[in-house]
Scaffold this motif. Structure first.
Motif, PDB file in Angstrom:
ATOM      1  N   PHE A  23       0.809  -1.217   0.000  1.00 21.64           N
ATOM      2  CA  PHE A  23       0.000   0.000   0.000  1.00 21.64           C
ATOM      3  C   PHE A  23       0.843   1.269   0.000  1.00 21.64           C
ATOM      4  O   PHE A  23       0.340   2.351   0.278  1.00 21.64           O
ATOM      5  CB  PHE A  23      -0.953   0.004   1.191  1.00 21.64           C
ATOM      6  CG  PHE A  23      -1.942  -1.125   1.156  1.00 21.64           C
ATOM      7  CD1 PHE A  23      -2.979  -1.120   0.235  1.00 21.64           C
ATOM      8  CD2 PHE A  23      -1.829  -2.189   2.012  1.00 21.64           C
ATOM      9  CE1 PHE A  23      -3.895  -2.164   0.180  1.00 21.64           C
ATOM     10  CE2 PHE A  23      -2.735  -3.233   1.972  1.00 21.64           C
ATOM     11  CZ  PHE A  23      -3.763  -3.219   1.058  1.00 21.64           C
ATOM     12  N   CYS A  24       2.122   1.159  -0.282  1.00 21.42           N
ATOM     13  CA  CYS A  24       3.007   2.324  -0.274  1.00 21.42           C
ATOM     14  C   CYS A  24       3.405   2.716  -1.694  1.00 21.42           C
ATOM     15  O   CYS A  24       3.627   1.855  -2.537  1.00 21.42           O
ATOM     16  CB  CYS A  24       4.271   2.036   0.532  1.00 21.42           C
ATOM     17  SG  CYS A  24       3.980   1.770   2.285  1.00 21.42           S
ATOM     18  N   ASN A  25       3.481   4.020  -1.924  1.00 23.03           N
ATOM     19  CA  ASN A  25       4.030   4.540  -3.174  1.00 23.03           C
ATOM     20  C   ASN A  25       4.755   5.847  -2.848  1.00 23.03           C
ATOM     21  O   ASN A  25       4.949   6.156  -1.674  1.00 23.03           O
ATOM     22  CB  ASN A  25       2.945   4.700  -4.248  1.00 23.03           C
ATOM     23  CG  ASN A  25       1.832   5.631  -3.833  1.00 23.03           C
ATOM     24  OD1 ASN A  25       2.067   6.650  -3.201  1.00 23.03           O
ATOM     25  ND2 ASN A  25       0.602   5.292  -4.198  1.00 23.03           N
ATOM     26  N   ASP A  26       5.140   6.604  -3.853  1.00 20.11           N
ATOM     27  CA  ASP A  26       5.912   7.824  -3.599  1.00 20.11           C
ATOM     28  C   ASP A  26       5.119   8.903  -2.874  1.00 20.11           C
ATOM     29  O   ASP A  26       5.676   9.671  -2.103  1.00 20.11           O
ATOM     30  CB  ASP A  26       6.458   8.397  -4.909  1.00 20.11           C
ATOM     31  CG  ASP A  26       7.554   7.507  -5.492  1.00 20.11           C
ATOM     32  OD1 ASP A  26       8.170   6.748  -4.723  1.00 20.11           O
ATOM     33  OD2 ASP A  26       7.779   7.592  -6.715  1.00 20.11           O
ATOM     34  N   GLU A  27       3.805   8.973  -3.101  1.00 20.02           N
ATOM     35  CA  GLU A  27       3.011  10.054  -2.517  1.00 20.02           C
ATOM     36  C   GLU A  27       2.402   9.713  -1.164  1.00 20.02           C
ATOM     37  O   GLU A  27       2.067  10.593  -0.381  1.00 20.02           O
ATOM     38  CB  GLU A  27       1.896  10.489  -3.471  1.00 20.02           C
ATOM     39  CG  GLU A  27       0.775   9.478  -3.603  1.00 20.02           C
ATOM     40  CD  GLU A  27      -0.322   9.930  -4.536  1.00 20.02           C
ATOM     41  OE1 GLU A  27      -1.466  10.042  -4.069  1.00 20.02           O
ATOM     42  OE2 GLU A  27      -0.025  10.158  -5.713  1.00 20.02           O
ATOM     43  N   ILE A  28       2.243   8.420  -0.869  1.00 21.36           N
ATOM     44  CA  ILE A  28       1.601   8.010   0.384  1.00 21.36           C
ATOM     45  C   ILE A  28       2.236   6.717   0.891  1.00 21.36           C
ATOM     46  O   ILE A  28       2.580   5.832   0.115  1.00 21.36           O
ATOM     47  CB  ILE A  28       0.082   7.841   0.189  1.00 21.36           C
ATOM     48  CG1 ILE A  28      -0.626   7.565   1.508  1.00 21.36           C
ATOM     49  CG2 ILE A  28      -0.229   6.775  -0.821  1.00 21.36           C
ATOM     50  CD1 ILE A  28      -2.136   7.603   1.405  1.00 21.36           C
ATOM     51  N   LYS A  29       2.378   6.628   2.197  1.00 19.62           N
ATOM     52  CA  LYS A  29       2.917   5.429   2.846  1.00 19.62           C
ATOM     53  C   LYS A  29       1.916   5.006   3.925  1.00 19.62           C
ATOM     54  O   LYS A  29       1.443   5.845   4.692  1.00 19.62           O
ATOM     55  CB  LYS A  29       4.262   5.705   3.507  1.00 19.62           C
ATOM     56  CG  LYS A  29       5.236   6.457   2.623  1.00 19.62           C
ATOM     57  CD  LYS A  29       6.222   5.545   1.994  1.00 19.62           C
ATOM     58  CE  LYS A  29       7.257   6.346   1.227  1.00 19.62           C
ATOM     59  NZ  LYS A  29       7.306   5.989  -0.163  1.00 19.62           N
ATOM     60  N   ILE A  30       1.603   3.730   3.959  1.00 25.87           N
ATOM     61  CA  ILE A  30       0.708   3.196   4.986  1.00 25.87           C
ATOM     62  C   ILE A  30       1.566   2.427   5.990  1.00 25.87           C
ATOM     63  O   ILE A  30       2.360   1.569   5.615  1.00 25.87           O
ATOM     64  CB  ILE A  30      -0.362   2.262   4.375  1.00 25.87           C
ATOM     65  CG1 ILE A  30      -1.125   2.962   3.246  1.00 25.87           C
ATOM     66  CG2 ILE A  30      -1.307   1.751   5.459  1.00 25.87           C
ATOM     67  CD1 ILE A  30      -1.969   4.136   3.669  1.00 25.87           C
ATOM     68  N   PHE A  31       1.410   2.752   7.272  1.00 26.79           N
ATOM     69  CA  PHE A  31       2.209   2.138   8.332  1.00 26.79           C
ATOM     70  C   PHE A  31       1.332   1.459   9.374  1.00 26.79           C
ATOM     71  O   PHE A  31       0.183   1.846   9.588  1.00 26.79           O
ATOM     72  CB  PHE A  31       3.044   3.200   9.057  1.00 26.79           C
ATOM     73  CG  PHE A  31       4.172   3.747   8.245  1.00 26.79           C
ATOM     74  CD1 PHE A  31       5.394   3.101   8.193  1.00 26.79           C
ATOM     75  CD2 PHE A  31       4.021   4.930   7.543  1.00 26.79           C
ATOM     76  CE1 PHE A  31       6.447   3.608   7.452  1.00 26.79           C
ATOM     77  CE2 PHE A  31       5.067   5.458   6.802  1.00 26.79           C
ATOM     78  CZ  PHE A  31       6.286   4.790   6.758  1.00 26.79           C
TER      79      PHE A  31
END
Length: 85
Positions: A12-20
């Protein structure tokens, strides 16, 4: 010091958003458990603006994993894509 308490959810991570996922979460109401409370927090982080959106909080004893459908819906509603396996 990296105590492995905050982990990205890679699909679920890409350059604009990261899910932690935060795994080690202390809670005063659960006396005696310290960071082994079983509480999990899922959040989205936007690196360009340092914005944080909380997506989900749950107790590991009632639910083993994060709600992938909820995360996908969050990303869909915020115009982002994810990389499924």
């Amino acid at each position: 010091m990296d105590n492995k308490s905050v982990c990205p959810i890679p699909d679920f991570c890409n350059d604009e958003i990261k899910i932690f996922k935060v795994k080690k979460f202390a809670c005063k109401a659960l006396k005696g458990s310290g960071v082994i409370s079983g509480i999990r927090v899922i959040y989205a982080f936007y690196p360009s603006t340092f914005k944080v959106d909380f997506i989900e909080i749950y107790y590991k004893g009632e639910k083993n994993n994060e709600d992938f459908v909820r995360i996908k819906e969050y990303l869909k509603n915020h115009g982002s894509t994810y990389h499924s396996k």
